[in-house]
Motif scaffolding. Sequence first.
Motif, PDB file in Angstrom:
ATOM      1  N   THR A 156     110.314  82.816 108.668  1.00 11.31           N
ATOM      2  CA  THR A 156     111.520  83.421 108.099  1.00 11.31           C
ATOM      3  C   THR A 156     112.538  83.760 109.182  1.00 11.31           C
ATOM      4  O   THR A 156     113.752  83.594 108.990  1.00 11.31           O
ATOM      5  N   THR A 157     112.058  84.219 110.329  1.00 10.50           N
ATOM      6  CA  THR A 157     112.952  84.555 111.436  1.00 10.50           C
ATOM      7  C   THR A 157     113.727  83.329 111.897  1.00 10.50           C
ATOM      8  O   THR A 157     114.939  83.398 112.156  1.00 10.50           O
ATOM      9  N   PHE A 158     113.048  82.203 111.990  1.00  8.49           N
ATOM     10  CA  PHE A 158     113.719  80.970 112.407  1.00  8.49           C
ATOM     11  C   PHE A 158     114.818  80.590 111.414  1.00  8.49           C
ATOM     12  O   PHE A 158     115.929  80.239 111.808  1.00  8.49           O
ATOM     13  N   VAL A 159     114.512  80.654 110.127  1.00  8.82           N
ATOM     14  CA  VAL A 159     115.502  80.317 109.107  1.00  8.82           C
ATOM     15  C   VAL A 159     116.704  81.248 109.212  1.00  8.82           C
ATOM     16  O   VAL A 159     117.862  80.819 109.135  1.00  8.82           O
ATOM     17  N   SER A 160     116.443  82.526 109.404  1.00  8.89           N
ATOM     18  CA  SER A 160     117.520  83.503 109.496  1.00  8.89           C
ATOM     19  C   SER A 160     118.438  83.204 110.682  1.00  8.89           C
ATOM     20  O   SER A 160     119.672  83.301 110.566  1.00  8.89           O
ATOM     21  N   LEU A 161     117.874  82.807 111.816  1.00 14.95           N
ATOM     22  CA  LEU A 161     118.688  82.506 112.991  1.00 14.95           C
ATOM     23  C   LEU A 161     119.555  81.265 112.773  1.00 14.95           C
ATOM     24  O   LEU A 161     120.719  81.220 113.188  1.00 14.95           O
ATOM     25  N   VAL A 162     118.984  80.244 112.112  1.00 23.01           N
ATOM     26  CA  VAL A 162     119.746  79.020 111.853  1.00 23.01           C
ATOM     27  C   VAL A 162     120.903  79.297 110.898  1.00 23.01           C
ATOM     28  O   VAL A 162     122.045  78.861 111.139  1.00 23.01           O
ATOM     29  N   VAL A 163     120.637  80.018 109.827  1.00 24.29           N
ATOM     30  CA  VAL A 163     121.688  80.321 108.854  1.00 24.29           C
ATOM     31  C   VAL A 163     122.730  81.261 109.465  1.00 24.29           C
ATOM     32  O   VAL A 163     123.929  81.117 109.210  1.00 24.29           O
ATOM     33  N   SER A 164     122.295  82.209 110.299  1.00 23.11           N
ATOM     34  CA  SER A 164     123.238  83.123 110.948  1.00 23.11           C
ATOM     35  C   SER A 164     124.195  82.374 111.864  1.00 23.11           C
ATOM     36  O   SER A 164     125.391  82.704 111.935  1.00 23.11           O
ATOM     37  N   ALA A 165     123.669  81.368 112.582  1.00 22.42           N
ATOM     38  CA  ALA A 165     124.523  80.582 113.462  1.00 22.42           C
ATOM     39  C   ALA A 165     125.624  79.874 112.678  1.00 22.42           C
ATOM     40  O   ALA A 165     126.770  79.770 113.126  1.00 22.42           O
TER      41      ALA A 165
END
Length: 286
Positions: free
Chosen positions: A169-178
Amino acid sequence: MIRSLPRSNAYNWGFNLYIVLYFVFLFAPLVVTCVLAFNDSQFPSLPWKGFTVEWFTADLPGRVGIFNDSHNLDAIWVSAKTAFFVSILSTVVGTCAAFLFEQEEFPFKGALYFLMLAPLVVPGVILGISILLAATSAGAFVDNTLGVDIPILRPSFWLVVCGQFAFITTFVSLVVSARLKKFDPSLEEAALNLGASRVEVIWHITLKFLRPAIIGAGAVAFLMSFENFNTTLFLVGSETTLPINLYLQVRDGSTPVINAISFLLIVGTSLMAVANLYFGKKEEQQ
C-alpha cells in the motif's frame, strides 16, 4: 560529465562497454533460465541435451510438465488470488492515502507520513515475523478470553494478504502522490464553480487525471504480491504461494519444470509491463 562538452574516444568506448556489461549482467541469468526450460534433461542445469517442450506439456511417469503439474498449478492459483486481493486493497487504500497526505493538513501529518513509509524500510523478514507474532498473540488472547477462534489471526491465506497489503500500500501511495503533485487544483475549482458536486469533481477530473498512475501502481502491486517471498514465508498456511512452493522444490531438488515456470513468469510479466507502458502513454496523450 556535461553532455555538451567534447568526449574522448576512450570515454565513449568505456561508456558503451559499461552499458553492455550492465545489461548482460542484468539479463544473462534470465536468458539462461529461459533456454534451460527447453533442455531435454532431468536436471534444471547444463549441459544442453537437446530441445524439448515436455517440461510444459508432458504427462509421463518420469516427466510432468507444468500444464499437468497440479501442485504447481495450485500454487500459481493461490499466488494469483493473493495478488488480486492485495492489488485491489492496496490500490484503493493507497490512493486514499495519497489524497490525504497531498491535499489535507492535519495534526501529526509528518509523523503519520513517516509511519506510512516505515514498512518500506523494515526488512521483509522482520515485517513477516512481526505480523506473525502480533497476529498469533492476538488470536491466542481472543481464544483464551472469549473462546473464539479467528482464522485470520493464524498463518493462512488472508494473513498473507494482510501482510503483503501492509507494505505494498505504501508503494501505491507514493506512486499516486507523485502524479497528484502535478495536478492543477484550478481544474477542480473551475468544475465546482460550474456547479459540479465534490464527488463529481473527484470522479470526472481528479481520478481521470490520476488513472495512468493508479493503473500502473495497481499492476506493479499485483506483480510485487505475486513474487513476494520474505514476508509471505512467515505468514503462509496450508495454501502455499508459488515463490514458497518453488523454494521448497529447489531446496529438495527438482526438475527443469522450475525453469518452465520461470519462463512463463518472465513472458507474462514482460507482456504486462509492455501493456502497462502502452496504455499509460495512451492515457497521457488523451
